[in-house]
Design a protein around this motif. Structure first.
Motif, PDB file in Angstrom:
ATOM      1  N   UNK A 183      -8.165 -31.837 -14.413  1.00 39.05           N
ATOM      2  CA  UNK A 183      -8.747 -30.820 -13.536  1.00 39.05           C
ATOM      3  C   UNK A 183      -9.728 -31.432 -12.530  1.00 39.05           C
ATOM      4  N   UNK A 184      -9.832 -32.746 -12.518  1.00 41.24           N
ATOM      5  CA  UNK A 184     -10.702 -33.456 -11.583  1.00 41.24           C
ATOM      6  C   UNK A 184      -9.877 -33.840 -10.354  1.00 41.24           C
ATOM      7  N   UNK A 185     -10.034 -33.061  -9.277  1.00 39.18           N
ATOM      8  CA  UNK A 185      -9.218 -33.285  -8.087  1.00 39.18           C
ATOM      9  C   UNK A 185      -9.432 -34.672  -7.504  1.00 39.18           C
ATOM     10  N   UNK A 186     -10.673 -35.130  -7.495  1.00 43.61           N
ATOM     11  CA  UNK A 186     -10.959 -36.461  -6.984  1.00 43.61           C
ATOM     12  C   UNK A 186     -10.273 -37.538  -7.789  1.00 43.61           C
ATOM     13  N   UNK A 187     -10.263 -37.381  -9.112  1.00 42.31           N
ATOM     14  CA  UNK A 187      -9.603 -38.369  -9.974  1.00 42.31           C
ATOM     15  C   UNK A 187      -8.102 -38.379  -9.731  1.00 42.31           C
ATOM     16  N   UNK A 188      -7.508 -37.209  -9.506  1.00 45.77           N
ATOM     17  CA  UNK A 188      -6.071 -37.144  -9.212  1.00 45.77           C
ATOM     18  C   UNK A 188      -5.775 -37.866  -7.908  1.00 45.77           C
ATOM     19  N   UNK A 189      -6.581 -37.611  -6.889  1.00 44.69           N
ATOM     20  CA  UNK A 189      -6.379 -38.272  -5.594  1.00 44.69           C
ATOM     21  C   UNK A 189      -6.569 -39.779  -5.713  1.00 44.69           C
ATOM     22  N   UNK A 190      -7.584 -40.206  -6.448  1.00 48.38           N
ATOM     23  CA  UNK A 190      -7.820 -41.640  -6.642  1.00 48.38           C
ATOM     24  C   UNK A 190      -6.633 -42.288  -7.356  1.00 48.38           C
ATOM     25  N   UNK A 191      -6.097 -41.606  -8.348  1.00 50.74           N
ATOM     26  CA  UNK A 191      -4.970 -42.143  -9.108  1.00 50.74           C
ATOM     27  C   UNK A 191      -3.729 -42.240  -8.227  1.00 50.74           C
ATOM     28  N   UNK A 192      -3.501 -41.249  -7.374  1.00 50.07           N
ATOM     29  CA  UNK A 192      -2.356 -41.325  -6.466  1.00 50.07           C
ATOM     30  C   UNK A 192      -2.491 -42.517  -5.523  1.00 50.07           C
ATOM     31  N   UNK A 193      -3.723 -42.758  -5.029  1.00 49.27           N
ATOM     32  CA  UNK A 193      -3.951 -43.910  -4.152  1.00 49.27           C
ATOM     33  C   UNK A 193      -3.671 -45.211  -4.892  1.00 49.27           C
ATOM     34  N   UNK A 194      -4.139 -45.303  -6.139  1.00 48.19           N
ATOM     35  CA  UNK A 194      -3.897 -46.504  -6.931  1.00 48.19           C
ATOM     36  C   UNK A 194      -2.411 -46.678  -7.227  1.00 48.19           C
ATOM     37  N   UNK A 195      -1.709 -45.569  -7.411  1.00 48.91           N
ATOM     38  CA  UNK A 195      -0.278 -45.614  -7.700  1.00 48.91           C
ATOM     39  C   UNK A 195       0.506 -46.130  -6.505  1.00 48.91           C
ATOM     40  N   UNK A 196       0.176 -45.634  -5.312  1.00 53.39           N
ATOM     41  CA  UNK A 196       0.854 -46.106  -4.099  1.00 53.39           C
ATOM     42  C   UNK A 196       0.562 -47.596  -3.886  1.00 53.39           C
ATOM     43  N   UNK A 197      -0.681 -48.012  -4.116  1.00 54.48           N
ATOM     44  CA  UNK A 197      -1.030 -49.425  -3.972  1.00 54.48           C
ATOM     45  C   UNK A 197      -0.257 -50.284  -4.971  1.00 54.48           C
ATOM     46  N   UNK A 198      -0.144 -49.810  -6.210  1.00 63.67           N
ATOM     47  CA  UNK A 198       0.600 -50.558  -7.226  1.00 63.67           C
ATOM     48  C   UNK A 198       2.076 -50.649  -6.846  1.00 63.67           C
ATOM     49  N   UNK A 199       2.642 -49.555  -6.355  1.00 63.14           N
ATOM     50  CA  UNK A 199       4.047 -49.575  -5.939  1.00 63.14           C
ATOM     51  C   UNK A 199       4.267 -50.605  -4.836  1.00 63.14           C
ATOM     52  N   UNK A 200       3.320 -50.692  -3.892  1.00 66.53           N
ATOM     53  CA  UNK A 200       3.437 -51.676  -2.828  1.00 66.53           C
ATOM     54  C   UNK A 200       3.359 -53.099  -3.351  1.00 66.53           C
ATOM     55  N   UNK A 201       2.448 -53.323  -4.269  1.00 61.67           N
ATOM     56  CA  UNK A 201       2.287 -54.660  -4.856  1.00 61.67           C
ATOM     57  C   UNK A 201       3.552 -55.081  -5.608  1.00 61.67           C
TER      58      UNK A 201
END
Length: 384
Positions: A183-201
């Protein structure tokens, strides 16, 4: 609720309002960046009528067993992905024959899938589920950040993908799921950013562009007092910025999010009738014809550390003042069978109907329906 009450003579029952689901999907599409797909994780509610309605509304159906795959295919789903550990050979074969994407959970599962595809003379569609080195903060169930039965550890993923490509398999990309019920919107957004970065790596290490990056889900819904819904608009805006600045190797990748509970959880109510009203040492118990064998989550026995009451009401006495504090219990021979613990309600007597809200996800199919031999609850989908 009106439609449910019209049929409340038959209890126990689940009623699902598909109009609410339609509104949730429209809200989400309006918030997400253009081109980001929505997948329905049907384990949240695999009622065939629900899945059939979802096929026309979302961009893909995600299944977690051969049984769910069969339901999705019968519902007319074309874009299907199959995740989950422990897939049996027969399930892998069914998915390959159907042209579904298999989200591989291990190197050995990859070996089995490739062997089955070779025997069938077919090219399998294979993605790799990644066990990331981070978890979704504040999630009810963490799916990454350590050792896990789910997915291939991120550092081993490039070697596996290179192997899939070398064998001629149709590599479909990455599935990266870090947690659920947040329920932490900021944490969800942060995780999506980390996920996209990991996919790129990972894509850089493989040297190839993943056709699809499934960002997982993790969107929670507010079950209990004091909880607030997530800010979908903010999450979508943050994701838009992340995708605009993604690694160049992901330029031609498609993206999707995978949601179950957030799409259907709020659309359902569970109705159960009071069959006995009893007093024991100063406490009132309303004994119903339902219970945890239908709605395990509401009893606090499905992933809840500290038991809290789901929203609950006397369905045929809306608007009445609270008159007493009672416990609402089911008909099973176990003290765990408790749908409401010391809740304030209008007076309820034998024949009155109790409504348990937030019952659209992980209800009937996630509960021990065969326990003690009671009949299953009826399920009804409305406003399709």
């Amino acid at each position: 609720m009106t439609a449910a009450m019209e049929h409340s003579d038959v209890t126990p029952s689940f009623f699902y309002d598909f109009g609410i689901v339609r509104e949730k999907v429209a809200m989400l599409r309006g918030a997400l960046p253009a081109g980001v797909g929505i997948h329905y994780a049907m384990k949240a509610n695999p009622l065939p009528a629900m899945v059939s309605a979802m096929v026309a509304l979302v961009d893909g159906i995600d299944v977690a067993s051969g049984g769910e795959l069969a339901v999705a295919l019968k519902a007319g789903a074309v874009h299907i992905s199959f995740a989950g550990p422990g897939k049996r050979d027969a399930e892998l074969e069914s998915a390959i024959r159907a042209g579904s994407t298999i989200n591989l959970e291990s190197e050995t599962e990859a070996t089995r899938a490739l062997s089955i595809a070779e025997r069938l003379g077919m090219t399998p569609r294979l993605a790799v589920r990644v066990n990331p080195d981070f978890a979704l903060k504040g999630s009810g169930m963490k799916m990454g950040g350590g050792a896990a039965p789910f997915g291939v550890d991120a550092e081993r993923v490039p070697a596996l993908v290179k192997r899939l490509i070398a064998t001629g398999a149709d590599w479909r990309g990455f599935h990266i799921f870090a947690g659920s019920q947040a329920l932490d919107s900021g944490a969800i957004a942060d995780t999506q950013a980390a996920t996209v970065a990991l996919a790129g790596k990972l894509a850089q290490e493989v040297g190839a562009t993943p056709p699809l990056v499934n960002l997982g889900g993790g969107f929670g819904i507010p079950y209990f007092a004091g909880e607030q819904p997530i800010d979908v608009a903010m999450i979508g805006e943050r994701l838009g910025g992340v995708l605009e600045n993604r690694d160049s190797i992901l330029k031609d990748s498609k993206f999707a999010i995978e949601l179950g509970r957030w799409l259907v959880g709020e659309c359902g109510i569970y109705l159960t009738r009071v069959v006995d009203r009893k007093e024991s040492r100063g406490e009132i118990f309303l004994v119903t014809d339902g219970g945890l064998h239908h709605q395990l989550a509401a009893s606090g026995n499905f992933g809840t550390v500290v038991r809290r009451n789901y929203p609950i009401a006397v369905a045929n006495r809306f608007g009445f003042d609270v008159e007493e504090t009672v416990s609402v219990v089911g008909c099973l021979c176990t003290p765990l069978d408790r749908l409401g613990d010391q809740v304030g309600l209008p007076r309820a007597d034998v024949g009155d109907v109790i409504a348990v809200f937030m019952a659209g996800a992980y209800g009937a199919s996630a509960s021990p329906a065969s326990f003690l031999g009671h009949s299953p609850a009826r399920e009804v989908l409305t406003k399709v």
